[in-house]
Design a protein around this motif. Sequence first.
Motif, PDB file in Angstrom:
ATOM      1  N   PRO B  37       0.706  -0.938   0.139  1.00  0.00           N
ATOM      2  CA  PRO B  37       0.051  -0.505  -0.203  1.00  0.00           C
ATOM      3  C   PRO B  37       1.084   1.245   0.419  1.00  0.00           C
ATOM      4  CG  PRO B  37      -0.519  -1.548   1.647  1.00  0.00           C
ATOM      5  CD  PRO B  37       0.405  -1.944   0.891  1.00  0.00           C
ATOM      6  N   PHE B  38       1.863   0.893   1.046  1.00  0.00           N
ATOM      7  CA  PHE B  38       2.418   2.437   0.175  1.00  0.00           C
ATOM      8  C   PHE B  38       3.072   2.707  -0.473  1.00  0.00           C
ATOM      9  CE2 PHE B  38       3.359   0.033   5.228  1.00  0.00           C
ATOM     10  CZ  PHE B  38       3.215   1.413   5.715  1.00  0.00           C
ATOM     11  N   VAL B  39       3.807   1.864  -1.559  1.00  0.00           N
ATOM     12  CA  VAL B  39       4.694   1.669  -2.840  1.00  0.00           C
ATOM     13  C   VAL B  39       3.449   2.296  -3.382  1.00  0.00           C
ATOM     14  CG1 VAL B  39       5.948   0.652  -5.207  1.00  0.00           C
ATOM     15  CG2 VAL B  39       5.566   0.091  -2.128  1.00  0.00           C
ATOM     16  N   TYR B  40       1.686   2.019  -3.346  1.00  0.00           N
ATOM     17  CA  TYR B  40       1.298   1.967  -4.437  1.00  0.00           C
ATOM     18  C   TYR B  40       0.171   3.062  -4.261  1.00  0.00           C
ATOM     19  CZ  TYR B  40      -3.375   0.795  -6.662  1.00  0.00           C
ATOM     20  OH  TYR B  40      -4.397   0.859  -7.836  1.00  0.00           O
ATOM     21  N   ALA B  41       0.403   3.715  -2.895  1.00  0.00           N
ATOM     22  CA  ALA B  41       0.146   5.004  -2.982  1.00  0.00           C
ATOM     23  C   ALA B  41       1.283   6.095  -2.990  1.00  0.00           C
ATOM     24  CB  ALA B  41      -0.069   5.475  -1.227  1.00  0.00           C
ATOM     25  N   PHE B  42       1.923   6.117  -3.398  1.00  0.00           N
ATOM     26  CA  PHE B  42       3.847   6.817  -3.817  1.00  0.00           C
ATOM     27  C   PHE B  42       3.701   6.566  -5.081  1.00  0.00           C
ATOM     28  CE2 PHE B  42       7.884   6.621  -5.478  1.00  0.00           C
ATOM     29  CZ  PHE B  42       8.279   8.195  -5.561  1.00  0.00           C
ATOM     30  N   THR B  43       3.228   5.388  -5.510  1.00  0.00           N
ATOM     31  CA  THR B  43       3.338   5.588  -7.616  1.00  0.00           C
ATOM     32  C   THR B  43       2.158   6.048  -8.499  1.00  0.00           C
ATOM     33  OG1 THR B  43       2.617   3.001  -7.984  1.00  0.00           O
ATOM     34  CG2 THR B  43       5.116   3.583  -8.011  1.00  0.00           C
ATOM     35  N   SER B  44       0.544   5.196  -7.231  1.00  0.00           N
ATOM     36  CA  SER B  44      -0.397   6.084  -7.967  1.00  0.00           C
ATOM     37  C   SER B  44      -0.487   7.439  -7.980  1.00  0.00           C
ATOM     38  CB  SER B  44      -1.291   5.647  -7.367  1.00  0.00           C
ATOM     39  OG  SER B  44      -1.145   4.600  -7.943  1.00  0.00           O
ATOM     40  N   GLY B  45      -0.022   7.957  -6.626  1.00  0.00           N
ATOM     41  CA  GLY B  45       0.708   9.483  -7.076  1.00  0.00           C
ATOM     42  C   GLY B  45       1.061  10.199  -8.068  1.00  0.00           C
ATOM     43  N   LEU B  46       2.196   9.726  -8.794  1.00  0.00           N
ATOM     44  CA  LEU B  46       3.377   9.674  -9.667  1.00  0.00           C
ATOM     45  C   LEU B  46       2.382   9.473 -11.036  1.00  0.00           C
ATOM     46  CD1 LEU B  46       6.136   8.926  -9.212  1.00  0.00           C
ATOM     47  CD2 LEU B  46       5.704  10.819  -8.948  1.00  0.00           C
ATOM     48  N   LYS B  47       0.852   8.894 -11.562  1.00  0.00           N
ATOM     49  CA  LYS B  47       0.488   9.488 -12.384  1.00  0.00           C
ATOM     50  C   LYS B  47      -0.783  10.316 -12.696  1.00  0.00           C
ATOM     51  CE  LYS B  47      -0.132   3.616 -11.634  1.00  0.00           C
ATOM     52  NZ  LYS B  47      -0.823   3.152 -11.516  1.00  0.00           N
ATOM     53  N   GLY B  48      -0.574   9.984 -14.009  1.00  0.00           N
ATOM     54  CA  GLY B  48      -1.242  11.573 -15.153  1.00  0.00           C
ATOM     55  C   GLY B  48      -3.387  10.691 -14.225  1.00  0.00           C
ATOM     56  N   SER B  49      -4.064  11.753 -14.772  1.00  0.00           N
ATOM     57  CA  SER B  49      -5.092  11.625 -13.699  1.00  0.00           C
ATOM     58  C   SER B  49      -6.066  10.405 -14.739  1.00  0.00           C
ATOM     59  CB  SER B  49      -5.960  12.662 -14.018  1.00  0.00           C
ATOM     60  OG  SER B  49      -5.578  13.117 -15.139  1.00  0.00           O
ATOM     61  N   TRP B  66       5.156  14.402 -11.521  1.00  0.00           N
ATOM     62  CA  TRP B  66       5.802  15.024  -9.724  1.00  0.00           C
ATOM     63  C   TRP B  66       4.928  16.196  -9.887  1.00  0.00           C
ATOM     64  CZ3 TRP B  66       8.939  12.212  -6.639  1.00  0.00           C
ATOM     65  CH2 TRP B  66       9.226  11.539  -7.437  1.00  0.00           C
ATOM     66  N   HIS B  67       4.406  17.103 -10.672  1.00  0.00           N
ATOM     67  CA  HIS B  67       3.909  18.095  -9.712  1.00  0.00           C
ATOM     68  C   HIS B  67       2.585  17.715  -9.126  1.00  0.00           C
ATOM     69  CE1 HIS B  67       0.687  17.678 -13.673  1.00  0.00           C
ATOM     70  NE2 HIS B  67       1.545  17.019 -13.787  1.00  0.00           N
ATOM     71  N   ASN B  68       1.681  16.116  -9.319  1.00  0.00           N
ATOM     72  CA  ASN B  68       0.688  16.605  -8.289  1.00  0.00           C
ATOM     73  C   ASN B  68       0.904  15.760  -7.139  1.00  0.00           C
ATOM     74  OD1 ASN B  68      -0.472  14.477 -10.612  1.00  0.00           O
ATOM     75  ND2 ASN B  68       0.104  12.657 -10.180  1.00  0.00           N
ATOM     76  N   TYR B  69       2.295  15.684  -6.646  1.00  0.00           N
ATOM     77  CA  TYR B  69       2.896  16.065  -5.592  1.00  0.00           C
ATOM     78  C   TYR B  69       2.598  17.573  -4.796  1.00  0.00           C
ATOM     79  CZ  TYR B  69       3.919  11.779  -4.635  1.00  0.00           C
ATOM     80  OH  TYR B  69       3.357   9.989  -3.871  1.00  0.00           O
ATOM     81  N   SER B  70       3.033  18.676  -5.756  1.00  0.00           N
ATOM     82  CA  SER B  70       3.378  19.667  -5.168  1.00  0.00           C
ATOM     83  C   SER B  70       1.603  20.194  -5.278  1.00  0.00           C
ATOM     84  CB  SER B  70       4.174  20.646  -6.092  1.00  0.00           C
ATOM     85  OG  SER B  70       3.747  20.465  -7.665  1.00  0.00           O
ATOM     86  N   ASP B 250     -12.796  15.221  -2.939  1.00  0.00           N
ATOM     87  CA  ASP B 250     -12.907  16.469  -4.136  1.00  0.00           C
ATOM     88  C   ASP B 250     -12.120  16.554  -5.421  1.00  0.00           C
ATOM     89  OD1 ASP B 250     -14.321  17.407  -1.984  1.00  0.00           O
ATOM     90  OD2 ASP B 250     -13.685  18.954  -1.305  1.00  0.00           O
ATOM     91  N   TYR B 251     -10.553  15.609  -5.156  1.00  0.00           N
ATOM     92  CA  TYR B 251      -9.584  15.845  -5.997  1.00  0.00           C
ATOM     93  C   TYR B 251      -9.377  14.542  -6.957  1.00  0.00           C
ATOM     94  CZ  TYR B 251      -8.429  20.223  -3.762  1.00  0.00           C
ATOM     95  OH  TYR B 251      -8.530  21.680  -3.137  1.00  0.00           O
ATOM     96  N   GLY B 252      -8.921  13.982  -7.893  1.00  0.00           N
ATOM     97  CA  GLY B 252      -8.682  13.451  -8.507  1.00  0.00           C
ATOM     98  C   GLY B 252      -7.890  12.067  -7.547  1.00  0.00           C
ATOM     99  N   VAL B 253      -7.931  10.969  -7.852  1.00  0.00           N
ATOM    100  CA  VAL B 253      -7.170  10.183  -7.241  1.00  0.00           C
ATOM    101  C   VAL B 253      -5.852   9.975  -6.669  1.00  0.00           C
ATOM    102  CG1 VAL B 253      -7.043   7.474  -6.478  1.00  0.00           C
ATOM    103  CG2 VAL B 253      -9.525   8.549  -8.346  1.00  0.00           C
ATOM    104  N   ASN B 254      -5.092  10.399  -8.424  1.00  0.00           N
ATOM    105  CA  ASN B 254      -4.022  10.539  -8.107  1.00  0.00           C
ATOM    106  C   ASN B 254      -3.653  11.374  -7.549  1.00  0.00           C
ATOM    107  OD1 ASN B 254      -5.401  12.775  -9.814  1.00  0.00           O
ATOM    108  ND2 ASN B 254      -3.299  12.752 -10.814  1.00  0.00           N
ATOM    109  N   VAL B 255      -3.886  12.781  -7.276  1.00  0.00           N
ATOM    110  CA  VAL B 255      -4.495  13.020  -6.666  1.00  0.00           C
ATOM    111  C   VAL B 255      -3.697  13.281  -4.509  1.00  0.00           C
ATOM    112  CG1 VAL B 255      -4.310  15.826  -5.542  1.00  0.00           C
ATOM    113  CG2 VAL B 255      -4.485  15.067  -7.742  1.00  0.00           C
ATOM    114  N   GLN B 256      -5.071  12.526  -4.871  1.00  0.00           N
ATOM    115  CA  GLN B 256      -5.521  11.668  -3.135  1.00  0.00           C
ATOM    116  C   GLN B 256      -4.085  10.915  -2.744  1.00  0.00           C
ATOM    117  OE1 GLN B 256      -9.052   9.384  -3.090  1.00  0.00           O
ATOM    118  NE2 GLN B 256      -9.747  11.063  -4.039  1.00  0.00           N
ATOM    119  N   MET B 257      -3.773   9.989  -3.359  1.00  0.00           N
ATOM    120  CA  MET B 257      -2.669   8.806  -3.304  1.00  0.00           C
ATOM    121  C   MET B 257      -1.393  10.270  -3.295  1.00  0.00           C
ATOM    122  SD  MET B 257      -3.538   6.469  -3.411  1.00  0.00           S
ATOM    123  CE  MET B 257      -5.513   6.203  -3.313  1.00  0.00           C
TER     124      MET B 257
END
Lengths: 312, 289
Positions: B37-49, B66-70, B250-257
């Motif tokens: 789950p940790f890895v999945y959250a990290f990499t899903s956070g890097l994906k496009g919507s 990377w801009h998902n994170y910012s 309220d935000y996309g799943v990738n931003v959530q992750m």
Amino acid sequence: MKITYPLHATHFVDRSFSGLAYRLSRHITGYLFLIPAIIVFGLVAWYPIVRAFQMSFQEVSLLGESKNVGFENYELIEKDPARKVLFENSLEFASWSILLGYAVPVVVAILVREMRFGKGFFRIVYFLPSVVPVSIAVIVWRFIYDPDAGVLNELLKLFGIKGQLWLYDVKLAKPSIVAVMTWGTFGTTTLIYLSSLLDIPTELYEAAELDGASPLMRIRHITLPHLAPVMSLLFVIQILAVVQVFTEPYLFTKGGPGRETLTPVMHIYNRAFGRADMGYAAAWSVVLVIILMVFSSFYQLFNHRVAARQQN
Amino acid sequence: MDRGFLSNIELKTFKGRIYYALAVGFLLILALIVIFPFVYAFTSGLKGSIEIFKSGLNIIPRKAQWHNYSQAWESFKMLKLFRNSFIIVIGSVLLRMTVSVMAAFSLSHLRPFGRQLVMMAFLLTLMIPSIAYLVPLFVTLGNLPIIHKSILDSYWGLWLPYAADAFAIFVLKSFFDRIPSDITDSAKIDGASSFQTLVYIILPLSRSIIIILSILSFMNIWKDFLLPYLVISDPERQPITVRLFYVAKDYGVNVQMAAAFMALLPPLLIAILMQRYLKAGLTMGSIKG
């Protein structure tokens, strides 16, 4: 280490420290140091505990006066249609949690104990989920469980299995939630078992080996009996904890689908803060706590009986 | 390393080697599942919507966004959420340790009249599950007795409930009991007041147990959901555990992750950095009903 004083020195200590004035001032300073704790406990524990009983006999109004209604709240509980649902759900949650999570830490601890390298690595890795706040874990896990894009269904597809609804499925909702709870807590339990395993003198295993006991027999006759008291304690702690679960089902499913994952604490929460029926909620919490206490004392009684019989 | 239920010689036999390889394999697979789950959250956070909803087992994103994170950091106002969490947790830990150390010192060394009764009253709160008095606690915090003020929506409404911890008092008292009273007596003969004895003699001797209890408290309070969820309803003051869950939708799943992964980092870092203390504290701290 005990330091011994020469006789005349202790005599001096005794005389000057045992006067009435000294003793009085000691009691007073003693309570000065206790005051913060007494105030805090009084405010957030003792007083609310007393109020819980009081409120359970009242119709509580937050603004005006509360009205005494006798046993009405308790009578309402008896008529509450949710009562049966809550009982069944708690039973099922507890069963799933024992089924999915009770044996895992024991097995893992025995295996990790046997590792000659990397014990510390496994210990820290298995423990990591325990520090994760449930609400954050739920954000990640509900996407893993997602019926459309979740990784779990994609994984099943690889094996040709149809995707499941997981949290929205009447049958799978409870085990899905329990799986996340197990993920979050089994590391801590493993550490407890592991530290108990490290107490077993290795001479016991050596002697058993010399007597020709196979590895499985050594586990059966040395390891498991040694773990038995901890296992029995953790069994009852796990059941008490899972009956009182709130956060996971509340955040994952809000009690749904239907009332499949409604738990007693969630019911209390809904009544108290959803419908502002504080007296009724207080009566429910009193009932819940009495049931839990009766359960754990029966369990302990039973345990003592078994232990006593084994010794004879 | 000394032996377990298998001796080192048995492990070198053919069967022993197979067993050991299977055990290592099992533990490694389990470790992978646990970390997933940790890895999945990290990499899903890097994906496009769009990429995140693509079917197939694509854990690694094709191109790291990377801009998902910012974006997550900005739109969730994570700095403020972290700050709120830290204010709540550090304040609670400080208050809890102060209150508990003073009480334990009094019960263990000053031993005033009626101390057994006081100790029993503290321990009673460990036997009663907190759900029993959650509702009246909320009512009490909303209308404090005597002064009739509400501390709901203020950090005091969390600091005070978290400060009461009979377990910490119990552990500290058992630890202080093992400090020989000859040491405190000699301090007294030298003219030290009770307060000085506590600060200059007892505290330095019990630094390790205080650190262990503080770390355990830090993690447990940081994790808690129900109490801050009830007490703090002002979104400006809510801790990250409460606020993030509610704004995430309220935000996309990738931003959530991405946000979830960042929120996971502080407790993870503390767990890893402090594991030396944790190892000693956990076995003691987790058998708590």
